[in-house]
Design a protein around this motif. Structure first.
Motif, PDB file in Angstrom:
ATOM      1  N   LEU A 113      -0.119  -2.633   7.617  1.00 32.84           N
ATOM      2  CA  LEU A 113       0.727  -1.997   8.631  1.00 32.84           C
ATOM      3  C   LEU A 113       1.372  -0.717   8.095  1.00 32.84           C
ATOM      4  O   LEU A 113       1.461   0.292   8.805  1.00 32.84           O
ATOM      5  CB  LEU A 113       1.803  -2.970   9.093  1.00 32.84           C
ATOM      6  N   LEU A 114       1.797  -0.747   6.838  1.00 27.73           N
ATOM      7  CA  LEU A 114       2.410   0.442   6.248  1.00 27.73           C
ATOM      8  C   LEU A 114       1.407   1.593   6.160  1.00 27.73           C
ATOM      9  O   LEU A 114       1.739   2.748   6.458  1.00 27.73           O
ATOM     10  CB  LEU A 114       2.955   0.119   4.851  1.00 27.73           C
ATOM     11  N   LEU A 115       0.180   1.272   5.758  1.00 28.44           N
ATOM     12  CA  LEU A 115      -0.844   2.307   5.623  1.00 28.44           C
ATOM     13  C   LEU A 115      -1.230   2.890   6.987  1.00 28.44           C
ATOM     14  O   LEU A 115      -1.567   4.072   7.095  1.00 28.44           O
ATOM     15  CB  LEU A 115      -2.083   1.734   4.928  1.00 28.44           C
ATOM     16  N   ILE A 116      -1.174   2.060   8.017  1.00 29.58           N
ATOM     17  CA  ILE A 116      -1.523   2.528   9.361  1.00 29.58           C
ATOM     18  C   ILE A 116      -0.428   3.430   9.933  1.00 29.58           C
ATOM     19  O   ILE A 116      -0.699   4.459  10.557  1.00 29.58           O
ATOM     20  CB  ILE A 116      -1.785   1.330  10.293  1.00 29.58           C
ATOM     21  N   HIS A 117       0.833   3.069   9.693  1.00 33.48           N
ATOM     22  CA  HIS A 117       1.954   3.789  10.305  1.00 33.48           C
ATOM     23  C   HIS A 117       2.436   4.980   9.490  1.00 33.48           C
ATOM     24  O   HIS A 117       3.028   5.906  10.041  1.00 33.48           O
ATOM     25  CB  HIS A 117       3.123   2.829  10.548  1.00 33.48           C
ATOM     26  N   PHE A 118       2.214   4.946   8.162  1.00 34.59           N
ATOM     27  CA  PHE A 118       2.702   6.042   7.314  1.00 34.59           C
ATOM     28  C   PHE A 118       1.530   6.663   6.561  1.00 34.59           C
ATOM     29  O   PHE A 118       0.808   5.971   5.847  1.00 34.59           O
ATOM     30  CB  PHE A 118       3.743   5.537   6.300  1.00 34.59           C
ATOM     31  N   ARG A 119       1.371   7.949   6.681  1.00 41.39           N
ATOM     32  CA  ARG A 119       0.298   8.657   5.991  1.00 41.39           C
ATOM     33  C   ARG A 119       0.726   9.162   4.624  1.00 41.39           C
ATOM     34  O   ARG A 119      -0.081   9.261   3.713  1.00 41.39           O
ATOM     35  CB  ARG A 119      -0.178   9.846   6.847  1.00 41.39           C
ATOM     36  N   ASN A 120       2.014   9.480   4.479  1.00 43.11           N
ATOM     37  CA  ASN A 120       2.517   9.990   3.208  1.00 43.11           C
ATOM     38  C   ASN A 120       2.708   8.826   2.234  1.00 43.11           C
ATOM     39  O   ASN A 120       3.345   7.825   2.556  1.00 43.11           O
ATOM     40  CB  ASN A 120       3.856  10.714   3.427  1.00 43.11           C
ATOM     41  N   ILE A 121       2.188   8.998   1.019  1.00 40.94           N
ATOM     42  CA  ILE A 121       2.208   7.900   0.051  1.00 40.94           C
ATOM     43  C   ILE A 121       3.624   7.499  -0.343  1.00 40.94           C
ATOM     44  O   ILE A 121       3.915   6.320  -0.557  1.00 40.94           O
ATOM     45  CB  ILE A 121       1.374   8.293  -1.200  1.00 40.94           C
ATOM     46  N   ALA A 122       4.530   8.465  -0.414  1.00 41.20           N
ATOM     47  CA  ALA A 122       5.915   8.149  -0.773  1.00 41.20           C
ATOM     48  C   ALA A 122       6.625   7.398   0.357  1.00 41.20           C
ATOM     49  O   ALA A 122       7.485   6.551   0.100  1.00 41.20           O
ATOM     50  CB  ALA A 122       6.672   9.432  -1.111  1.00 41.20           C
ATOM     51  N   ASP A 123       6.258   7.679   1.619  1.00 43.03           N
ATOM     52  CA  ASP A 123       6.896   7.013   2.759  1.00 43.03           C
ATOM     53  C   ASP A 123       6.575   5.528   2.785  1.00 43.03           C
ATOM     54  O   ASP A 123       7.469   4.691   2.948  1.00 43.03           O
ATOM     55  CB  ASP A 123       6.452   7.676   4.063  1.00 43.03           C
ATOM     56  N   TRP A 124       5.273   5.191   2.658  1.00 37.99           N
ATOM     57  CA  TRP A 124       4.965   3.759   2.685  1.00 37.99           C
ATOM     58  C   TRP A 124       5.323   3.099   1.356  1.00 37.99           C
ATOM     59  O   TRP A 124       5.569   1.893   1.296  1.00 37.99           O
ATOM     60  CB  TRP A 124       3.518   3.479   3.072  1.00 37.99           C
ATOM     61  N   GLY A 125       5.383   3.899   0.280  1.00 37.69           N
ATOM     62  CA  GLY A 125       5.758   3.339  -1.015  1.00 37.69           C
ATOM     63  C   GLY A 125       7.166   2.778  -1.026  1.00 37.69           C
ATOM     64  O   GLY A 125       7.423   1.687  -1.542  1.00 37.69           O
ATOM     65  N   ILE A 126       8.102   3.493  -0.411  1.00 43.33           N
ATOM     66  CA  ILE A 126       9.491   3.038  -0.428  1.00 43.33           C
ATOM     67  C   ILE A 126       9.680   1.758   0.383  1.00 43.33           C
ATOM     68  O   ILE A 126      10.542   0.933   0.088  1.00 43.33           O
ATOM     69  CB  ILE A 126      10.426   4.165   0.065  1.00 43.33           C
ATOM     70  N   TRP A 127       8.832   1.577   1.413  1.00 51.43           N
ATOM     71  CA  TRP A 127       8.927   0.359   2.225  1.00 51.43           C
ATOM     72  C   TRP A 127       8.399  -0.871   1.485  1.00 51.43           C
ATOM     73  O   TRP A 127       8.655  -2.002   1.916  1.00 51.43           O
ATOM     74  CB  TRP A 127       8.180   0.547   3.545  1.00 51.43           C
ATOM     75  N   LEU A 128       7.673  -0.668   0.378  1.00 51.79           N
ATOM     76  CA  LEU A 128       7.213  -1.819  -0.413  1.00 51.79           C
ATOM     77  C   LEU A 128       8.385  -2.604  -0.986  1.00 51.79           C
ATOM     78  O   LEU A 128       8.282  -3.812  -1.235  1.00 51.79           O
ATOM     79  CB  LEU A 128       6.300  -1.351  -1.555  1.00 51.79           C
ATOM     80  N   ASN A 129       9.522  -1.928  -1.211  1.00 52.04           N
ATOM     81  CA  ASN A 129      10.714  -2.639  -1.672  1.00 52.04           C
ATOM     82  C   ASN A 129      11.133  -3.709  -0.666  1.00 52.04           C
ATOM     83  O   ASN A 129      11.465  -4.839  -1.037  1.00 52.04           O
ATOM     84  CB  ASN A 129      11.864  -1.652  -1.898  1.00 52.04           C
ATOM     85  N   ALA A 130      11.117  -3.354   0.614  1.00 52.93           N
ATOM     86  CA  ALA A 130      11.485  -4.313   1.660  1.00 52.93           C
ATOM     87  C   ALA A 130      10.460  -5.438   1.767  1.00 52.93           C
ATOM     88  O   ALA A 130      10.813  -6.604   1.990  1.00 52.93           O
ATOM     89  CB  ALA A 130      11.609  -3.589   3.004  1.00 52.93           C
ATOM     90  N   VAL A 131       9.179  -5.099   1.593  1.00 53.51           N
ATOM     91  CA  VAL A 131       8.128  -6.121   1.633  1.00 53.51           C
ATOM     92  C   VAL A 131       8.356  -7.156   0.536  1.00 53.51           C
ATOM     93  O   VAL A 131       8.317  -8.377   0.774  1.00 53.51           O
ATOM     94  CB  VAL A 131       6.738  -5.472   1.485  1.00 53.51           C
ATOM     95  N   TYR A 132       8.603  -6.693  -0.696  1.00 55.98           N
ATOM     96  CA  TYR A 132       8.814  -7.621  -1.810  1.00 55.98           C
ATOM     97  C   TYR A 132      10.101  -8.413  -1.664  1.00 55.98           C
ATOM     98  O   TYR A 132      10.185  -9.571  -2.102  1.00 55.98           O
ATOM     99  CB  TYR A 132       8.797  -6.862  -3.135  1.00 55.98           C
TER     100      TYR A 132
END
Length: 437
Positions: free
Chosen positions: A397-416
């Protein structure tokens, strides 16, 4: 006679008070555990240094594209390799820590099962190759990498674990350090070879890992008689497979994301993510050395009610050490951006935003150790499988909604964070909650 009695009383050493005895016992126990930890960490520290050299040479010799392909192929092999030996490696470790007289039987069953699972693992990898990797590398190259991860390195890790279970921490350290040294030598040969494609690397990778496996079996396998015992194989197969499933699900939490990215993003992005993940893993090495001793102690001591508070204190310590390690790394790279090479500098844009990920990853691994030590393998398998599915779906879902690597990267904190909360509820509810009742 009275004079002799008086003299005897005079030369008798003064009685040691009870608090002094307790203090002496605690001091001795602390020194023993510290010495054991330093032995384990010495090998792990050497391994860390060798792996760092290996990784930095490889990360800056392969292109980001080829690094992504190799990392994804390696992840595939690592996940399939969880079923190597049908999981009897875990039972061999438990035997070495608890019932050493049975170790010869468990090791024999592991090796026999390894011979069965190796060709099965290669066969299972074929559909994955044609679905994800056919356009990126040859089948022969793919199978060489898979053979290392599903077969060769699994033997090295098993001998390492068995030596740890026996309390032979120096030998265990040498097993893994010598294997890492050979891998590092392979990376150096690759860097000097002039051919820096993934196909050339796969040949070197296989050859040096084969040497590492041969050395581990010859020099460090415990000198015990291996005896095949059918009752062990058929009687403990279900338990061993449950461990494999749980171990697969745990490993997949760290590896499945590369395959998800390969299917939704390009190989260069996978390469950047693989480098970032590996850098973060280096910060957890001191904690993993502690896991070896802690798991062994829990297996030997069994369950005690007082361990709940100690477990929570350990979690806090793990979180603090993990965060401190990442912070130190970020400060260092802010001063010397190209310290670890150009490709690592490119990848730093991602792991610079993964502030909470190392702590949550290490805490999830700690929970996995608790399940293993207390033999709650069914719950562990169910939980780990659920975490894999949730993580894969979240990353997609992050890869689909965010194209910038830093944008979806920061959301990985919430995933974990979400994965950690689910794990906390499961581990403390199934182990400590139920037993305390």
């Amino acid at each position: 006679m009275k004079s002799e009695s008086r003299n005897a009383l005079e030369i008798r050493p003064p009685a040691v008070s009870q608090p002094s005895r307790v203090l002496a016992t605690l001091t001795h126990a602390f020194r023993t555990q510290l010495a054991n930890y330093l032995q384990v960490f010495a090998g792990t520290g050497v391994r860390l240094g060798l792996q760092a050299v290996y990784f930095f040479i490889l990360a800056n010799t392969l292109s980001l594209h080829d690094m992504g392909v190799f990392a994804s192929t390696s992840s595939t092999g690592i996940m399939i390799g969880c079923f190597s030996g049908f999981g009897f490696a875990s039972l061999a470790f438990r035997s070495s820590a608890g019932k050493r007289r049975t170790l010869g039987g468990y090791l024999a069953v592991f090796y026999a099962s390894w011979l069965i699972t190796l060709p099965l693992g290669l066969a299972v990898s074929l559909p994955i190759f044609y679905f994800l990797f056919k356009s990126s590398l040859s089948l022969a190259t793919f199978l060489l990498i898979i053979a290392v991860e599903t077969g060769l390195w699994r033997i090295v890790e098993t001998i390492h674990q068995v030596n740890n279970g026996l309390g032979r921490y120096a030998s265990a350290s040498l097993v893994i350090s010598s294997g890492s040294a050979l891998r590092t030598a392979g990376a150096i040969v690759f860097a000097l070879s002039g051919k820096h494609d993934v196909e050339s690397w796969a040949l070197i990778y296989f050859g040096f890992n084969l040497a590492a496996t041969a050395l581990a079996m010859y020099a460090y396998q415990p000198r015990i008689k291996l005896r095949w015992q059918s009752r062990i194989f058929f009687g403990r197969l279900r338990e061993a497979l449950l461990f494999s499933i749980a171990y697969f699900a745990w490993i997949a939490q760290n590896e499945i994301d590369k395959l998800v990215m390969l299917s939704l993003a390009d190989q260069r992005t996978v390469g950047i993510y693989a480098i970032s993940s590996r850098i973060l893993d280096f910060t957890s090495v001191p904690i993993r050395s502690f896991y070896v001793l802690y798991s062994r102690k829990l297996i030997i001591d069994g369950y005690r009610r007082s361990q709940l508070g100690r477990s929570l204190a350990v979690e806090l310590l793990i979180a603090l050490v993990s965060t401190a390690g990442l912070s130190a790394l970020l400060v260092t790279l802010s001063i010397w951006p190209n310290l670890l090479g150009h490709n690592v500098a490119v990848a730093s844009q991602l792991f610079g935003v993964l502030l909470a990920v190392p702590a949550f990853k290490n805490l999830l691994e700690f929970h996995s150790e608790l399940f293993f030590a207390y033999q709650h393998m069914t719950v562990r398998a169910v939980l780990a499988t659920a975490l894999v599915g949730l993580k894969a779906a979240a990353i997609a879902l992050l890869l689909i909604h965010f194209r910038n690597i830093a944008d979806w990267g920061i959301w990985l904190n919430a995933v974990y964070l979400g994965l950690y909360v689910l794990s906390v509820i499961s581990v403390y509810g199934s182990i400590f909650g139920r037993t305390d009742r």
